[in-house]
Write a protein that holds these residues in place. Structure first.
Motif, mmCIF file in Angstrom:
data_model
loop_
_atom_site.group_PDB
_atom_site.id
_atom_site.type_symbol
_atom_site.label_atom_id
_atom_site.label_comp_id
_atom_site.label_asym_id
_atom_site.label_seq_id
_atom_site.Cartn_x
_atom_site.Cartn_y
_atom_site.Cartn_z
ATOM 1 N N LEU A 78 -52.766 82.323 -7.977
ATOM 2 C CA LEU A 78 -52.211 81.367 -6.918
ATOM 3 C C LEU A 78 -53.657 80.585 -6.612
ATOM 4 O O LEU A 78 -54.807 81.252 -6.944
ATOM 5 C CB LEU A 78 -51.749 82.072 -5.407
ATOM 6 N N THR A 79 -53.220 79.214 -6.224
ATOM 7 C CA THR A 79 -54.509 78.396 -6.015
ATOM 8 C C THR A 79 -54.652 78.248 -4.469
ATOM 9 O O THR A 79 -53.927 78.256 -3.916
ATOM 10 C CB THR A 79 -54.422 77.166 -6.926
ATOM 11 N N VAL A 80 -55.880 77.769 -4.197
ATOM 12 C CA VAL A 80 -56.222 77.228 -2.529
ATOM 13 C C VAL A 80 -55.146 76.224 -2.284
ATOM 14 O O VAL A 80 -55.143 75.196 -2.972
ATOM 15 C CB VAL A 80 -57.468 76.968 -2.395
ATOM 16 N N ARG A 81 -54.469 76.534 -1.293
ATOM 17 C CA ARG A 81 -53.246 75.505 -0.778
ATOM 18 C C ARG A 81 -54.055 74.578 0.197
ATOM 19 O O ARG A 81 -54.775 74.907 1.087
ATOM 20 C CB ARG A 81 -51.994 76.398 -0.286
ATOM 21 N N LYS A 82 -53.562 73.230 0.240
ATOM 22 C CA LYS A 82 -53.936 72.306 1.482
ATOM 23 C C LYS A 82 -52.789 71.788 2.201
ATOM 24 O O LYS A 82 -51.904 71.948 1.450
ATOM 25 C CB LYS A 82 -54.839 71.167 0.713
ATOM 26 N N SER A 83 -53.215 71.440 3.403
ATOM 27 C CA SER A 83 -51.958 70.852 4.222
ATOM 28 C C SER A 83 -51.946 69.317 3.769
ATOM 29 O O SER A 83 -52.659 68.665 2.919
ATOM 30 C CB SER A 83 -52.282 70.739 5.765
ATOM 31 N N ILE B 39 -56.609 80.184 1.647
ATOM 32 C CA ILE B 39 -56.965 80.909 0.594
ATOM 33 C C ILE B 39 -56.460 82.081 0.669
ATOM 34 O O ILE B 39 -56.441 82.949 1.409
ATOM 35 C CB ILE B 39 -58.575 81.245 0.636
ATOM 36 N N HIS B 40 -55.517 82.452 -0.544
ATOM 37 C CA HIS B 40 -54.636 83.695 -0.525
ATOM 38 C C HIS B 40 -55.604 84.777 -0.807
ATOM 39 O O HIS B 40 -56.711 84.736 -1.325
ATOM 40 C CB HIS B 40 -53.829 83.553 -1.676
ATOM 41 N N ALA B 41 -55.283 85.879 -0.342
ATOM 42 C CA ALA B 41 -55.950 87.100 -0.415
ATOM 43 C C ALA B 41 -56.193 87.278 -1.902
ATOM 44 O O ALA B 41 -55.136 87.118 -2.800
ATOM 45 C CB ALA B 41 -55.172 88.369 0.210
ATOM 46 N N GLY B 42 -57.415 87.896 -2.113
ATOM 47 C CA GLY B 42 -57.442 88.200 -3.809
ATOM 48 C C GLY B 42 -58.794 87.961 -4.252
ATOM 49 O O GLY B 42 -59.896 87.848 -3.320
ATOM 50 N N GLU B 43 -59.153 87.760 -5.475
ATOM 51 C CA GLU B 43 -60.352 87.521 -6.009
ATOM 52 C C GLU B 43 -60.545 86.115 -6.607
ATOM 53 O O GLU B 43 -59.775 85.599 -7.582
ATOM 54 C CB GLU B 43 -60.586 88.661 -7.001
ATOM 55 N N TYR B 44 -61.651 85.482 -6.645
ATOM 56 C CA TYR B 44 -62.017 84.187 -6.934
ATOM 57 C C TYR B 44 -63.168 83.966 -7.637
ATOM 58 O O TYR B 44 -64.252 84.724 -7.146
ATOM 59 C CB TYR B 44 -62.142 83.050 -5.825
ATOM 60 N N PRO B 45 -63.162 83.676 -9.097
ATOM 61 C CA PRO B 45 -64.518 83.874 -9.872
ATOM 62 C C PRO B 45 -65.645 82.841 -9.589
ATOM 63 O O PRO B 45 -65.231 81.516 -9.044
ATOM 64 C CB PRO B 45 -63.878 83.387 -11.437
ATOM 65 N N LYS B 46 -66.857 83.338 -9.342
ATOM 66 C CA LYS B 46 -68.030 82.749 -9.395
ATOM 67 C C LYS B 46 -67.971 81.404 -10.468
ATOM 68 O O LYS B 46 -67.833 81.629 -11.526
ATOM 69 C CB LYS B 46 -69.255 83.311 -9.303
ATOM 70 N N VAL B 47 -68.459 80.264 -10.206
ATOM 71 C CA VAL B 47 -68.448 79.131 -11.075
ATOM 72 C C VAL B 47 -69.963 78.543 -10.997
ATOM 73 O O VAL B 47 -70.376 77.760 -12.148
ATOM 74 C CB VAL B 47 -67.540 78.080 -10.928
ATOM 75 N N LYS C 211 -79.288 77.401 -1.997
ATOM 76 C CA LYS C 211 -78.668 77.606 -0.756
ATOM 77 C C LYS C 211 -77.336 78.023 -0.923
ATOM 78 O O LYS C 211 -76.834 79.110 -0.083
ATOM 79 C CB LYS C 211 -78.798 76.250 -0.106
ATOM 80 N N TYR C 212 -76.403 77.885 -1.804
ATOM 81 C CA TYR C 212 -75.030 78.218 -2.034
ATOM 82 C C TYR C 212 -74.693 78.962 -3.069
ATOM 83 O O TYR C 212 -75.158 78.873 -4.235
ATOM 84 C CB TYR C 212 -74.183 76.833 -1.960
ATOM 85 N N LEU C 213 -73.431 79.585 -3.069
ATOM 86 C CA LEU C 213 -72.697 80.151 -4.223
ATOM 87 C C LEU C 213 -71.554 79.432 -4.076
ATOM 88 O O LEU C 213 -70.876 79.026 -3.118
ATOM 89 C CB LEU C 213 -72.293 81.567 -3.867
ATOM 90 N N PHE C 214 -70.969 79.245 -5.349
ATOM 91 C CA PHE C 214 -69.671 78.364 -5.714
ATOM 92 C C PHE C 214 -68.699 79.232 -6.397
ATOM 93 O O PHE C 214 -69.059 79.751 -7.329
ATOM 94 C CB PHE C 214 -70.100 76.956 -6.390
ATOM 95 N N PHE C 215 -67.479 79.164 -6.042
ATOM 96 C CA PHE C 215 -66.469 79.815 -6.613
ATOM 97 C C PHE C 215 -65.174 79.000 -6.725
ATOM 98 O O PHE C 215 -64.925 77.867 -6.211
ATOM 99 C CB PHE C 215 -65.902 80.887 -5.754
ATOM 100 N N GLY C 216 -64.337 79.451 -7.876
ATOM 101 C CA GLY C 216 -63.210 78.527 -8.412
ATOM 102 C C GLY C 216 -61.960 78.759 -7.314
ATOM 103 O O GLY C 216 -62.198 79.519 -6.388
ATOM 104 N N LEU C 217 -60.998 77.836 -7.535
ATOM 105 C CA LEU C 217 -59.913 77.943 -6.449
ATOM 106 C C LEU C 217 -58.773 78.792 -7.030
ATOM 107 O O LEU C 217 -57.784 79.051 -6.070
ATOM 108 C CB LEU C 217 -59.326 76.210 -6.565
ATOM 109 N N ASN C 218 -58.696 79.266 -8.197
ATOM 110 C CA ASN C 218 -57.502 80.378 -8.688
ATOM 111 C C ASN C 218 -57.578 81.643 -8.404
ATOM 112 O O ASN C 218 -58.846 82.301 -8.939
ATOM 113 C CB ASN C 218 -57.141 79.807 -10.278
ATOM 114 N N GLU C 219 -56.916 82.183 -7.871
ATOM 115 C CA GLU C 219 -57.047 83.630 -7.580
ATOM 116 C C GLU C 219 -56.775 84.293 -8.983
ATOM 117 O O GLU C 219 -55.926 84.057 -9.782
ATOM 118 C CB GLU C 219 -56.207 84.379 -6.724
ATOM 119 N N LEU C 220 -57.653 85.386 -9.209
ATOM 120 C CA LEU C 220 -57.648 85.899 -10.613
ATOM 121 C C LEU C 220 -56.362 86.613 -11.205
ATOM 122 O O LEU C 220 -55.989 86.553 -12.253
ATOM 123 C CB LEU C 220 -58.786 86.966 -10.939
#
Length: 227
Positions: free
Chosen positions: A102-107, A76-84, A89-98
């Motif tokens: 940049l988007t969350v990168r996977k191996s 997860i790159h440094a920065g801000e990700y929007p709530k979706v 129980k949970y809060l959910f957020f998007g993958l793209n930094e505002l």
């Protein structure tokens, strides 16, 4: 290959409750810049008048790059990700930094990520995948905040100061819809200040107090559709 597949699944907990929720609606409000009947100073290339819709969005902020890892990695790159969305129980957020996009990168062998999830009770951070799996980190550093952003599904109208030649000033007009400029609705207009200090365009009315080739001072008496 079997060993690689088992390694990929090692850190993922599969559960039907790991699906993302998309039920969040940001607060929106009409914006009208600047305030009416006050002297405002704007420089060349900057907005003189703006009207449209702004959104106050909940975001999760990561002060530094965060890696969620257990055999496989999600970055997860440094920065801000929007709530979706959220549930009990949970809060959910998007993958793209505002800001950077940049988007969350996977191996290589990790499942495709669907979003970011946090636990309301203990702030456990997880990456939820499209297959319903989740990989979690209990030590991640982040915080929640609200961010004012231009509402992406809104109609925006703007006047821009383009400079002065002699007694004439050049004002640019632009319309935006869904964050894209509409060229057919963009225009540049010249006003001769020796004829009148009051200028009007599409309902906006301004009095020009001082104009140079670097800045302009003015009062707005009405915005595009506001009086």
């Amino acid at each position: 290959m079997k060993r690689i597949i088992l390694l990929s699944l090692f850190g993922l907990v599969l559960s039907a409750c790991n699906t993302m929720k998309y039920n969040y609606v940001a607060e929106t409000k009409q914006i009208s810049y600047p305030d009416l009947n006050v002297v405002t100073k704007t420089f060349i290339g900057d907005d003189m008048v703006r009207q449209g819709t702004a959104a106050l969005k909940d975001v999760i902020h990561f002060p530094q790059t965060t890696v969620v890892s257990r055999g496989i990695d999600f970055t997860i790159h440094a920065g801000e990700y929007p709530k979706v969305g959220e549930d009990q129980k949970y809060l959910f957020f998007g993958l793209n930094e505002l800001n950077s996009g940049l988007t969350v990168r996977k191996s290589t062998f990790a499942d495709i990520p669907a979003g970011i999830r946090t636990n309301k009770k203990d702030n456990e951070l997880c990456i939820v995948t499209i297959s319903g799996g989740s990989l979690c980190n209990s030590d991640a550093s982040f915080f929640y905040q609200k961010k004012n952003v231009t509402y992406q599904n809104s109609f925006q109208q703007i006047l821009i100061y383009n400079g002065k030649v002699g007694n004439k000033i050049n004002i640019g007009y632009k319309e935006f819809n869904n964050d894209f400029a509409r060229p057919a609705f963009s225009n540049n207009v010249e006003y001769d200040l020796s004829e009148s200090k009051i200028i009007r365009y599409k309902g906006a009315e301004l009095e020009i107090i001082k104009a140079t080739n670097q800045f302009i001072e003015y009062k707005v008496y009405s915005n595009f559709n506001l009086r």
